[in-house]
Enzyme design. Structure first.
Site, PDB file in Angstrom:
ATOM      1  N   SER A 157       0.878  -1.186   0.000  1.00 39.15           N
ATOM      2  CA  SER A 157       0.000   0.000   0.000  1.00 39.15           C
ATOM      3  C   SER A 157       0.900   1.216   0.000  1.00 39.15           C
ATOM      4  CB  SER A 157      -0.966  -0.039   1.183  1.00 39.15           C
ATOM      5  OG  SER A 157      -0.269   0.059   2.408  1.00 39.15           O
ATOM      6  N   TYR A 216      -4.952   8.960  -4.879  1.00 40.83           N
ATOM      7  CA  TYR A 216      -3.926   7.969  -4.525  1.00 40.83           C
ATOM      8  C   TYR A 216      -4.112   7.524  -3.072  1.00 40.83           C
ATOM      9  CZ  TYR A 216       0.782   5.988  -3.802  1.00 40.83           C
ATOM     10  OH  TYR A 216       1.847   5.158  -3.494  1.00 40.83           O
ATOM     11  N   LYS A 270      -5.077   3.706  -1.572  1.00 35.93           N
ATOM     12  CA  LYS A 270      -4.199   2.965  -0.663  1.00 35.93           C
ATOM     13  C   LYS A 270      -4.898   2.674   0.671  1.00 35.93           C
ATOM     14  CE  LYS A 270      -0.620   2.659  -3.412  1.00 35.93           C
ATOM     15  NZ  LYS A 270      -0.088   1.365  -3.863  1.00 35.93           N
TER      16      LYS A 270
HETATM   17  P1  NAD Z   1       7.375   2.703 -10.256  1.00 36.03           P
HETATM   18  O1  NAD Z   1       6.508   3.600 -11.056  1.00 36.03           O
HETATM   19  O2  NAD Z   1       8.840   2.948 -10.239  1.00 36.03           O
HETATM   20  O3  NAD Z   1       7.135   1.186 -10.662  1.00 36.03           O
HETATM   21  C1  NAD Z   1       5.841   0.681 -10.811  1.00 36.03           C
HETATM   22  C2  NAD Z   1       5.876  -0.484 -11.775  1.00 36.03           C
HETATM   23  O4  NAD Z   1       4.527  -0.962 -11.896  1.00 36.03           O
HETATM   24  C3  NAD Z   1       6.312  -0.048 -13.175  1.00 36.03           C
HETATM   25  O5  NAD Z   1       7.217  -0.995 -13.715  1.00 36.03           O
HETATM   26  C4  NAD Z   1       5.015   0.026 -13.945  1.00 36.03           C
HETATM   27  O6  NAD Z   1       5.156  -0.209 -15.334  1.00 36.03           O
HETATM   28  C5  NAD Z   1       4.199  -1.074 -13.259  1.00 36.03           C
HETATM   29  N1  NAD Z   1       2.774  -0.875 -13.463  1.00 36.03           N
HETATM   30  C6  NAD Z   1       2.082   0.289 -13.341  1.00 36.03           C
HETATM   31  N2  NAD Z   1       0.803   0.113 -13.660  1.00 36.03           N
HETATM   32  C7  NAD Z   1       0.670  -1.193 -13.998  1.00 36.03           C
HETATM   33  C8  NAD Z   1      -0.423  -1.964 -14.440  1.00 36.03           C
HETATM   34  N3  NAD Z   1      -1.636  -1.415 -14.619  1.00 36.03           N
HETATM   35  N4  NAD Z   1      -0.235  -3.285 -14.693  1.00 36.03           N
HETATM   36  C9  NAD Z   1       0.993  -3.828 -14.528  1.00 36.03           C
HETATM   37  N5  NAD Z   1       2.065  -3.140 -14.119  1.00 36.03           N
HETATM   38  C10 NAD Z   1       1.910  -1.833 -13.861  1.00 36.03           C
HETATM   39  O7  NAD Z   1       6.770   2.778  -8.782  1.00 36.03           O
HETATM   40  P2  NAD Z   1       7.338   2.253  -7.370  1.00 36.03           P
HETATM   41  O8  NAD Z   1       7.779   3.437  -6.606  1.00 36.03           O
HETATM   42  O9  NAD Z   1       8.268   1.110  -7.572  1.00 36.03           O
HETATM   43  O10 NAD Z   1       5.952   1.776  -6.718  1.00 36.03           O
HETATM   44  C11 NAD Z   1       5.600   0.405  -6.555  1.00 36.03           C
HETATM   45  C12 NAD Z   1       4.442   0.348  -5.571  1.00 36.03           C
HETATM   46  O11 NAD Z   1       4.855   0.921  -4.325  1.00 36.03           O
HETATM   47  C13 NAD Z   1       3.218   1.145  -6.010  1.00 36.03           C
HETATM   48  O12 NAD Z   1       2.048   0.463  -5.644  1.00 36.03           O
HETATM   49  C14 NAD Z   1       3.338   2.429  -5.204  1.00 36.03           C
HETATM   50  O13 NAD Z   1       2.093   3.048  -4.995  1.00 36.03           O
HETATM   51  C15 NAD Z   1       3.936   1.908  -3.924  1.00 36.03           C
HETATM   52  N6  NAD Z   1       4.618   2.915  -3.125  1.00 36.03           N
HETATM   53  C16 NAD Z   1       5.710   3.578  -3.578  1.00 36.03           C
HETATM   54  C17 NAD Z   1       6.339   4.518  -2.766  1.00 36.03           C
HETATM   55  C18 NAD Z   1       7.573   5.281  -3.179  1.00 36.03           C
HETATM   56  O14 NAD Z   1       8.008   6.152  -2.419  1.00 36.03           O
HETATM   57  N7  NAD Z   1       8.172   5.004  -4.332  1.00 36.03           N
HETATM   58  C19 NAD Z   1       5.824   4.803  -1.494  1.00 36.03           C
HETATM   59  C20 NAD Z   1       4.695   4.110  -1.060  1.00 36.03           C
HETATM   60  C21 NAD Z   1       4.101   3.175  -1.879  1.00 36.03           C
END
Ligand code: NAD
Length: 254
Positions: free
Chosen positions: A144, A158, A162
């Protein structure tokens, strides 16, 4: 035969960190992403270097019609399914006031983060419960966000997506406990990925000022290691629980 993990959004960022940590802990992995790119090859090759058999599955989790193919691909790759990691997610296309959120942006974020994750979890759980061979996933881990509980006025849709995932984790925990399947939530803080790159300067400053008591960015490996620790089976009497992997960001201070 190694346990098999299905990880969504594995091309890069946190998803890649999870794939690699699971590979290190002895899982084979099928990972899903929108399209096969150079990033997919990097994830696959690094996982294989760590001793895993890794397969890429091209799919959009927002397209419910692709879910049975995703689950089929996991079974085809590993002959079983032990762990689903719901990681794929998107941020808002543009940060802005809650009073300016458009229905299109709201629907897009919900379609991926909540609806896609909900129905993929449903498809995977149904398949595993029907699996006559008796192998079953030990867990569903859902990524999340700190925003499941911390409100950001400039990313309302967003945060809502979550927060709803947090409830999904508990509902799945209730429904699947009798089948021996745990459901956990990981709430990442500020993690250095493409998603947060747009706000690098802002977070550099805030982290420097002590936004999180541990004054550093999180890395994808921080999340990967937490998922792998759960998946390794060391928490056999825990389900429906949320783990903050955020350097203490969530702690209320006075
Ligand atoms: P990112 O954008 O770097 O990577 C996300 C990956 O998911 C990408 O490769 C993208 O192509 C893929 N993706 C997106 N939509 C998709 C779909 N519909 N079907 C299949 N694949 C899909 O993001 P991240 O930072 O690695 O985030 C990963 C998860 O962690 C997300 O759920 C995000 O909300 C969560 N998150 C991230 C952070 C942060 O600080 N980066 C903080 C809290 C939560």
């Amino acid at each position: 035969m190694k346990p098999l993990a299905l990880v969504t959004g594995g091309n890069r960022g946190i998803g890649r960190g999870i794939v690699l940590a699971l590979a290190q802990r002895g899982f084979d992995v099928a990972f899903v992403d929108l399209a096969e790119t150079d990033d997919s090859a990097v994830t696959r090759q690094e996982a294989e270097r760590l001793g895993a058999r890794a397969a890429f599955v091209a799919a959009d989790i927002a397209d419910l019609g692709q879910h049975s193919r995703i689950v089929d691909a996991a079974y085809a790759h590993g002959g079983r399914l032990d762990l689903l990691v719901n990681n794929a997610g998107i941020s808002v296309a543009r940060r802005g006031d809650v009073l300016d959120v458009t229905p299109e942006s709201f629907d897009r974020v919900m379609a991926v983060n909540l609806r896609g994750t909900f129905f993929l979890s449903q498809a995977a759980a149904r398949r595993v419960l029907a699996d006559a061979s008796g192998t079953q996933p030990r867990a569903i881990v859902t990524i999340s966000s700190a925003n499941a509980v911390m409100a950001s006025v400039d990313r309302a849709e967003y945060c809502l997506s979550k927060a709803a995932l947090s409830m999904l984790v508990r509902i799945l925990a209730l429904r699947l406990a009798d089948a021996g399947i745990a459901s956990w939530e990981i709430r990442p803080g500020i993690i250095r990925t493409e998603m947060t790159r747009v706000a690098t300067e802002k977070y550099d400053r805030l982290i420097g000022e002590g936004l999180s008591p541990m004054r550093r960015w999180g890395e994808p490996d921080d999340i990967g290691r937490a998922v792998a620790a759960l998946a390794a089976g060391d928490f056999p009497f825990v389900t429906g629980e949320a783990i903050h992997v955020d350097g203490g960001l969530h702690i209320r201070r006075l």
